[in-house]
Design an enzyme around this catalytic site. Structure first.
Site, PDB file in Angstrom:
ATOM      1  N   THR A 295      15.396  60.492  43.576  1.00 14.51           N
ATOM      2  CA  THR A 295      16.535  61.257  42.969  1.00 14.51           C
ATOM      3  C   THR A 295      17.091  62.330  43.691  1.00 14.51           C
ATOM      4  OG1 THR A 295      16.670  59.681  41.033  1.00 14.51           O
ATOM      5  CG2 THR A 295      17.806  61.811  40.898  1.00 14.51           C
TER       6      THR A 295
ATOM      7  N   GLY B 177      18.878  53.591  34.229  1.00 14.86           N
ATOM      8  CA  GLY B 177      17.481  54.833  34.365  1.00 14.86           C
ATOM      9  C   GLY B 177      18.496  56.438  33.286  1.00 14.86           C
TER      10      GLY B 177
ATOM     11  N   THR C 259      13.556  64.420  37.910  1.00 13.16           N
ATOM     12  CA  THR C 259      13.842  63.000  38.368  1.00 13.16           C
ATOM     13  C   THR C 259      12.341  62.313  37.941  1.00 13.16           C
ATOM     14  OG1 THR C 259      13.089  62.110  40.485  1.00 13.16           O
ATOM     15  CG2 THR C 259      12.581  64.266  40.062  1.00 13.16           C
ATOM     16  N   GLY C 260      12.404  61.030  37.471  1.00 12.05           N
ATOM     17  CA  GLY C 260      10.883  60.385  37.466  1.00 12.05           C
ATOM     18  C   GLY C 260      11.542  58.955  37.251  1.00 12.05           C
TER      19      GLY C 260
ATOM     20  N   GLY D 123      12.642  57.305  34.914  1.00  4.64           N
ATOM     21  CA  GLY D 123      13.765  56.435  34.004  1.00  4.64           C
ATOM     22  C   GLY D 123      13.410  56.343  32.097  1.00  4.64           C
TER      23      GLY D 123
END
Ligand code: ASP
Length: 313
Positions: free
Chosen positions: A178, A208, A229-230, A232
């Protein structure tokens, strides 16, 4: 002294493992990240608005096949691209978000148009695209977003019956991340922008954190702007981006303390792998991650350019 400004970008927390990184790929990634912050910085230097700078930087990353946003987005279970994006401007706390976008080249611009030209904060799917076409966006075929690498990645996820985000969890998976940007402009405005293809092999219209204001994106003048970012599912439940802002606002934590408390705290304990970028009202930038890396870069008014990939850099 002139008013400080600053910009930071991320290209996702699912970074490629060191042993799989080639010198050519490393160069391509770092050059693209640098190009993104430089595009934003050029605007900020001339006095442009923080959100315009953040959106321009995100567009550079959306247009690159290296990252999981715009061109290069991961594929869903049905072999489609479905993108999410959001923006927030810290002055009036205006925000715009879109989810499930299939035919718009730069979802980040659409999110900004939702903020500026609609009465709403969030539009999804066909309705969002109808709004897009009415507001001058071109129809983009799914073919434009398709990359061979994403197809192979989907096939491998389908075989395993998994959906995926992180390179560290699925090291054979060659996936990127992302994208997002945060900026402080010369007028003291803070803004954040985040864009994604989501996670590989997603289904049922899964959305997300990237589309959720307060989870993936948050900005508040005088305080902080955050883009995450990760995975979601965790970032939504922990309202990660707005939690950083709340800690700074109420607990008077500085940007470093607030970001680290959120990323290394309960989020990590729950299994929420990922990271964030943040900039405060003084132009201090912080990168936080509990993953093995996060593609990231920043540039400030003193022309200090920083580009990094791994957590230990
Ligand atoms: N946060 C994004 C999502 O869950 C994925 C990512 O950061 O790469 O959709």
């Amino acid at each position: 002294m002139s008013q400080p400004f600053a910009i930071a970008v991320h290209g996702g927390a699912g970074t490629i493992l060191r042993e799989q990184m080639t010198p050519e790929l490393h160069q391509e990634i770092t050059e693209t990240l640098a190009r993104a912050v430089q595009a934003g910085e050029t605007l900020l230097r001339t006095g442009a608005d923080a959100l315009d700078a953040a959106v321009v930087a995100v567009k550079v990353l959306e247009d690159s096949p290296l990252f999981n946003a715009g061109k290069g987005s991961v594929l869903t279970h049905t072999e489609m691209v479905e993108m999410d994006a959001s923006v927030m401007h810290g002055k009036q706390m205006d925000a715009g978000a879109v989810a499930g976008i299939k035919h718009i080249k730069n979802p980040i611009e659409l999110a900004k148009d939702v903020m500026l030209d609609s009465e709403h904060v969030m539009l999804i799917g066909e309705g969002a695209e109808k709004f897009a076409f009415e507001n001058g966006h071109d129809y983009t075929e799914q073919d434009y977003f398709y990359t061979e690498r994403r197809y192979e990645q989907l096939m491998s996820m389908k075989q395993k019956g998994q959906f995926a985000l992180s390179e560290s969890k699925y090291p054979d998976d060659k996936k990127y991340g992302t994208v997002g940007a945060v900026a402080l402009d010369k007028q003291g405005n803070l803004a954040a922008a985040t864009s994604t293809g989501g996670i590989t092999n997603k289904q049922y219209g899964r959305v997300g954190d990237t589309a959720i204001i307060g989870a993936g994106t948050f900005a508040e003048n005088g305080n902080v702007a955050v883009s995450t970012t990760g995975m979601g599912e965790y970032f939504i439940r922990k309202t990660v981006a707005s939690d950083v802002a709340a800690r700074m606002r109420y607990l008077k934590e500085d940007i470093h303390q607030a970001c680290e408390s959120v990323i290394q705290g309960e989020l990590k304990t729950m299994g929420g792998e990922g990271g964030l970028i943040a900039v405060d009202a003084q132009g201090n930038i912080h990168f936080a991650m509990n993953s093995s890396g996060m593609y990231r870069a920043s540039l400030n008014s003193d022309n200090e350019l920083l580009v990094k990939i791994y957590a230990d850099e």
